[in-house]
Structure formats: C-alpha cells, structure tokens
Scaffold this motif. Structure first.
Motif, PDB file in Angstrom:
ATOM      1  N   ARG A 117       0.835  -1.209   0.000  1.00 14.60           N
ATOM      2  CA  ARG A 117       0.000   0.000   0.000  1.00 14.60           C
ATOM      3  C   ARG A 117       0.867   1.255   0.000  1.00 14.60           C
ATOM      4  O   ARG A 117       0.569   2.234  -0.683  1.00 14.60           O
ATOM      5  CB  ARG A 117      -0.936  -0.006   1.207  1.00 14.60           C
ATOM      6  CG  ARG A 117      -2.098  -0.970   1.100  1.00 14.60           C
ATOM      7  CD  ARG A 117      -3.214  -0.601   2.078  1.00 14.60           C
ATOM      8  NE  ARG A 117      -2.738  -0.653   3.465  1.00 14.60           N
ATOM      9  CZ  ARG A 117      -2.887  -1.697   4.252  1.00 14.60           C
ATOM     10  NH1 ARG A 117      -3.465  -2.801   3.809  1.00 14.60           N
ATOM     11  NH2 ARG A 117      -2.444  -1.666   5.502  1.00 14.60           N
ATOM     12  N   ASP A 121       1.080   4.421  -2.641  1.00 17.03           N
ATOM     13  CA  ASP A 121       0.648   5.751  -2.205  1.00 17.03           C
ATOM     14  C   ASP A 121       1.766   6.774  -2.073  1.00 17.03           C
ATOM     15  O   ASP A 121       1.501   7.980  -2.117  1.00 17.03           O
ATOM     16  CB  ASP A 121      -0.064   5.644  -0.846  1.00 17.03           C
ATOM     17  CG  ASP A 121      -1.338   4.816  -0.913  1.00 17.03           C
ATOM     18  OD1 ASP A 121      -1.862   4.632  -2.030  1.00 17.03           O
ATOM     19  OD2 ASP A 121      -1.804   4.356   0.152  1.00 17.03           O
ATOM     20  N   GLY A 159      -0.981   6.371   7.359  1.00 21.42           N
ATOM     21  CA  GLY A 159      -0.706   6.468   5.928  1.00 21.42           C
ATOM     22  C   GLY A 159       0.767   6.630   5.611  1.00 21.42           C
ATOM     23  O   GLY A 159       1.157   6.546   4.452  1.00 21.42           O
TER      24      GLY A 159
END
Length: 305
Positions: A117, A121, A159
C-alpha cells in the motif's frame, strides 16, 4: 523457477516483491523466517535464499522438498561474507522492489500487504514499517539501544510519513533507527548507489545515507508488521564485545562527519562527530565484556576517544 504475476495465488496482484534472504547461521531460525514469508496474506512475492556456505546439509534437504515455484534456494561455492552476499543478492533481484531480509527475523502476515500500500501511495526509495524487537526465543525485548532509537526517531502518521534531506540524515547519524532487514527498497535506486566496499557492520546505514544524500526519500509507517531479532550469537554481537564493530563505526562516523561538513550540512556533521548512541552502546557492553571475555579496553576507547 521465477514467479511472475501470471502465476498468482489468491487475489489480484499489483506487483511482485522480491524477498532476498542471505543466509549463514541457525537453521531453525532460518526456517522460521522462511515460514513467515510463506504465511503472507499477499501472494505477490518471490523468495531467494542465498546460502553462504553454512556447514550443514539440512537447508539444502529442506528446500529440496519444497514445491512452491516462488521459493528459490542457492548455495555459494565459496563464502562471500555478509557484504559480498548482499551484493550478490542485489544482482539477483528481478522485481522493482525488494526486501533484504535477515535469516533470523520474522514477517507478520500483513507485512507485504502493508508495504505494498505504501509503494502505491508514496513516492519514495525506502520504506521502513513499524518493528517489534524480539530475542532468540521470540520474546519481546526492549534493549537500551532500541529504547534510544525510539526516542530519537520520528513518529509515523497514519498512511506513512515521508522523510528527506539533512533532517533525516542527522537523525540516523544520531541513532540508526532503521531496521535493515525490515526495509523495502526500490531496486533501481539501490543498484545505482550500491553497497560500499569494506564495510561489514554499517553497510546498511551507509547505503541509506548515500541514497538520502543523493536526493532520495524514505517513508516510515506506523504499522508494526516485522519482528527484528536480537540475540547474543549474532555476528554483530560478537563483533561488538571484542571491539571490532566499534572500530568500523568510529571510522565510518568520522568520514560521514567530514562528508556532510563539506556539504554544509552542519547538523549531520555534528551528529556524525558525536556518534552519541554508538558511544552509549559501547558503554553499555563494558560490564558484559568483562564477564564474557570481550575487550573492555577497546570499548572504553570508543566511548571516550
């Protein structure tokens, strides 16, 4: 046999990440490391084990019984040492991203899914996920060095947090909080920069600093999806007690201080010159060196030199 996205097992894959595993050491710990890769929830991986001539026939027998085409076992004809085996591993990478995993460390099942991920990103060259430190028995531990690393490192946001420039270089020189076996690397960047010759203990930190000094970027993630093993039998532990580790560290930090001073990165130069956590690590080992037959004089020279 190489594994490609067309051979996928399970759901759709966005990429294959190569897991390079240079090996020399405890057979059971190596098997546990391999099993942790096999247990990944993300199927997009290729594991390449490079046996550096460990004197035991069990690894060849064990891998010979495996049928998963994603697992490749190679044995060096001659011992290359840690630095040489890392270089060989990089040459054998086929994917755009890879991990240089330790042969006694463990991936949590969601390790590859988590870092994948981040690859999607974040525009970076190195990814550091969250890490738990365990001993040779798999128990969570918090040695002084790791407590200091946590205090002196950065806090990852949800994140991921992207780091670059002098700030992160100075932080790593103060306390090398990057856990090399847990890192995910952009293959093209590592091949362009390469491991330095003549380093056996700090070659990982040297590579990270060279990438960052060249404009590279590093991401840190909050998810703790890797278990990094510290134990008394490791090569770095043996080298620490007799002083060899710190001889190399002292030369390295001095050279880095000079390099960044010439570049005008004053904070990084000072961090390299003071090498605070390296000195503290040596100081903490002096009692053990006295009782275990190490070299307390060499350690003290590193602390006060």
């Amino acid at each position: 046999m190489p594994f490609s996205a067309s051979d996928r097992i399970g759901g759709p894959l966005s990429r294959v990440i190569d897991i390079m595993l240079p090996y020399y050491g405890d057979v059971d710990l190596m098997k546990a490391a391999v099993e942790s890769v096999i247990s990944q929830t993300e199927a997009g991986w290729r594991l390449v084990v490079i046996d550096d001539g460990f004197p035991d026939a069990e690894p060849a027998r064990w891998f010979g019984e495996m049928t998963d085409p994603r697992i490749i076992y190679l044995r060096n004809e001659a011992n290359l040492g840690a630095n040489g085996n890392y270089r060989k591993a990089v040459d054998l990478v086929e994917s755009e991203w890879f991990v240089m995993m330790g042969a006694d460390d463990l991936m949590e099942p969601d390790y590859l899914r988590t870092v994948s991920r981040a690859i999607d990103d974040l525009d970076v060259d190195i990814i550091q996920p969250g890490v738990d430190v365990v001993d040779e028995h798999g128990r969570s531990v918090r040695p002084l060095a790791d407590r200091l690393k946590k205090i002196l490192s950065f806090t990852a946001a949800d994140g991921g947090t992207v780091l670059e420039g002098e700030t992160v270089v100075a932080s790593l020189l103060r306390a090398n909080w990057a856990y090399f076996p847990s890192l995910v690397w952009r293959t093209a960047t590592v091949r362009r920069v390469g491991f330095r010759n003549g380093l056996d203990v700090v070659q990982d930190l040297a590579l990270i600093l060279d990438i960052l000094a060249g404009g590279g970027r590093m991401a840190i993630l909050p998810e703790r999806v890797f278990r990094y093993r510290r134990h008394s039998g490791s090569d770095s532990s043996v080298r620490a007690l007799d002083g060899r580790r710190f001889d190399e560290e002292r030369r390295f930090f001095s050279e880095e201080s000079d390099r960044f001073a010439a570049r005008g990165w004053g904070r990084a130069a000072r961090a390299g010159r003071w090498r605070i956590t390296s000195r503290l690590n040596a100081a903490s080992l002096i009692p053990k060196a006295i009782t275990k037959g190490g070299s307390p004089r060499a350690l003290a020279a590193h602390v006060f030199g």
